[in-house]
Motif scaffolding. Structure first.
Motif, PDB file in Angstrom:
ATOM      1  N   THR A  84       2.399  17.299  -2.513  1.00 30.05           N
ATOM      2  CA  THR A  84       3.155  17.012  -1.290  1.00 30.05           C
ATOM      3  C   THR A  84       2.425  15.989  -0.428  1.00 30.05           C
ATOM      4  N   ASP A  85       3.164  14.962  -0.003  1.00 31.99           N
ATOM      5  CA  ASP A  85       2.669  13.974   0.963  1.00 31.99           C
ATOM      6  C   ASP A  85       1.427  13.232   0.468  1.00 31.99           C
ATOM      7  N   TYR A  86       1.368  12.951  -0.837  1.00 29.24           N
ATOM      8  CA  TYR A  86       0.229  12.217  -1.404  1.00 29.24           C
ATOM      9  C   TYR A  86       0.752  10.972  -2.109  1.00 29.24           C
ATOM     10  N   SER A  87       0.134   9.837  -1.831  1.00 30.02           N
ATOM     11  CA  SER A  87       0.608   8.582  -2.408  1.00 30.02           C
ATOM     12  C   SER A  87      -0.527   7.576  -2.510  1.00 30.02           C
ATOM     13  N   GLN A 113       3.541 -14.217 -12.926  1.00 32.73           N
ATOM     14  CA  GLN A 113       3.066 -13.957 -11.569  1.00 32.73           C
ATOM     15  C   GLN A 113       1.624 -13.472 -11.639  1.00 32.73           C
ATOM     16  N   VAL A 114       0.835 -13.884 -10.665  1.00 38.79           N
ATOM     17  CA  VAL A 114      -0.515 -13.352 -10.526  1.00 38.79           C
ATOM     18  C   VAL A 114      -0.638 -12.770  -9.121  1.00 38.79           C
ATOM     19  N   GLY A 115      -1.229 -11.585  -9.024  1.00 36.07           N
ATOM     20  CA  GLY A 115      -1.409 -10.925  -7.739  1.00 36.07           C
ATOM     21  C   GLY A 115      -2.884 -10.689  -7.463  1.00 36.07           C
ATOM     22  N   PHE A 116      -3.291 -10.910  -6.226  1.00 32.23           N
ATOM     23  CA  PHE A 116      -4.677 -10.698  -5.810  1.00 32.23           C
ATOM     24  C   PHE A 116      -4.708  -9.489  -4.880  1.00 32.23           C
ATOM     25  N   LEU A 117      -5.450  -8.460  -5.281  1.00 30.60           N
ATOM     26  CA  LEU A 117      -5.471  -7.200  -4.537  1.00 30.60           C
ATOM     27  C   LEU A 117      -6.179  -7.383  -3.198  1.00 30.60           C
ATOM     28  N   LEU A 118      -5.482  -7.065  -2.109  1.00 33.64           N
ATOM     29  CA  LEU A 118      -6.054  -7.143  -0.767  1.00 33.64           C
ATOM     30  C   LEU A 118      -6.622  -5.805  -0.327  1.00 33.64           C
ATOM     31  N   SER A 119      -5.914  -4.711  -0.654  1.00 31.16           N
ATOM     32  CA  SER A 119      -6.399  -3.376  -0.293  1.00 31.16           C
ATOM     33  C   SER A 119      -5.745  -2.346  -1.195  1.00 31.16           C
ATOM     34  N   ALA A 120      -6.414  -1.198  -1.341  1.00 28.59           N
ATOM     35  CA  ALA A 120      -5.891  -0.090  -2.149  1.00 28.59           C
ATOM     36  C   ALA A 120      -6.347   1.205  -1.490  1.00 28.59           C
ATOM     37  N   LYS A 121      -5.373   2.081  -1.181  1.00 26.91           N
ATOM     38  CA  LYS A 121      -5.706   3.335  -0.499  1.00 26.91           C
ATOM     39  C   LYS A 121      -4.914   4.489  -1.084  1.00 26.91           C
ATOM     40  N   THR A 127      -4.558  11.100   6.427  1.00 25.62           N
ATOM     41  CA  THR A 127      -5.856  10.704   5.883  1.00 25.62           C
ATOM     42  C   THR A 127      -5.681   9.662   4.793  1.00 25.62           C
ATOM     43  N   SER A 128      -6.529   8.640   4.806  1.00 24.27           N
ATOM     44  CA  SER A 128      -6.495   7.643   3.735  1.00 24.27           C
ATOM     45  C   SER A 128      -7.916   7.361   3.256  1.00 24.27           C
TER      46      SER A 128
END
Length: 197
Positions: A84-87, A113-121, A127-128
């Protein structure tokens, strides 16, 4: 004779450059993203909504064909059904290289397409936790889509963006290297505005 030839060649080049400039339009785009993870280890996951926004240049190669490079800020990620409530939320700077087939404003598109990761949480309630170090910094993928877009004015499009690159980095457990097969999958509905050519 040589001067005449060079003059004609210069005029032909300038005419071609002027024609090419008329076939280029710049634009902005923004919209919603519905994304999740796919792959062998992507279990019990469902989509989450995010947004995307950026700019593009539409370069007409002929009456039917165009090349459209873009720079897009894009939110992706997933929700987990059993928790529950986790992503997980991933933010990318995506660079799609779309090739268009046009028919009086209606277009079909495909490309890499190429993607550059800016953030991951990872997020649970309020809470993150930052998990960027565990994710690959570059995401190679592809796009397919369709829409309606003129050289000037409003347009609309629907695109699917799939990943070739696994999201998590490989890790070592004892003497074994483990690479989980989990990739991005995103549907994008967007509006565009083109500034003429």
């Amino acid at each position: 004779m040589k001067k005449t030839f060079y003059t004609l060649a210069l005029l032909a080049g300038l005419t071609g450059a002027a024609q090419a400039q008329r076939n280029v339009s710049l634009g902005l785009k923004a919209g919603a993203t519905y994304s999740s993870f796919v792959g062998k280890q992507a279990n019990n996951e469902e989509g989450r909504f995010g947004f995307q926004a950026g700019g593009f240049a539409n370069i007409g190669l002929s009456r039917m064909f165009a090349f459209q490079p873009e720079i897009i800020y894009s939110q992706k990620g997933t929700k987990y059904k059993d928790i529950t409530d986790y992503s997980t939320r991933l933010n990318y700077l995506d660079v799609p290289l779309a090739f268009h087939v046009n028919a009086d404003g209606l277009f079909f598109e495909a490309g890499p397409q190429v993607g550059f990761l800016l953030s991951a949480k990872d997020e649970a309630g309020n809470t993150s936790v930052d998990v960027k170090d565990a994710a690959n910094a570059v995401d190679f993928g592809y796009l397919v889509g369709l829409g309606y877009q003129r050289k000037t004015g409003l347009g609309i499009g629907l695109r699917y963006n799939g990943g070739f690159t696994n999201i998590p980095k490989a890790y070592t457990s004892g003497n074994v290297t483990v690479q989980n097969n989990i990739r991005n999958s995103a549907f994008q509905l967007y509006l565009t505005y083109s500034f003429g050519g």
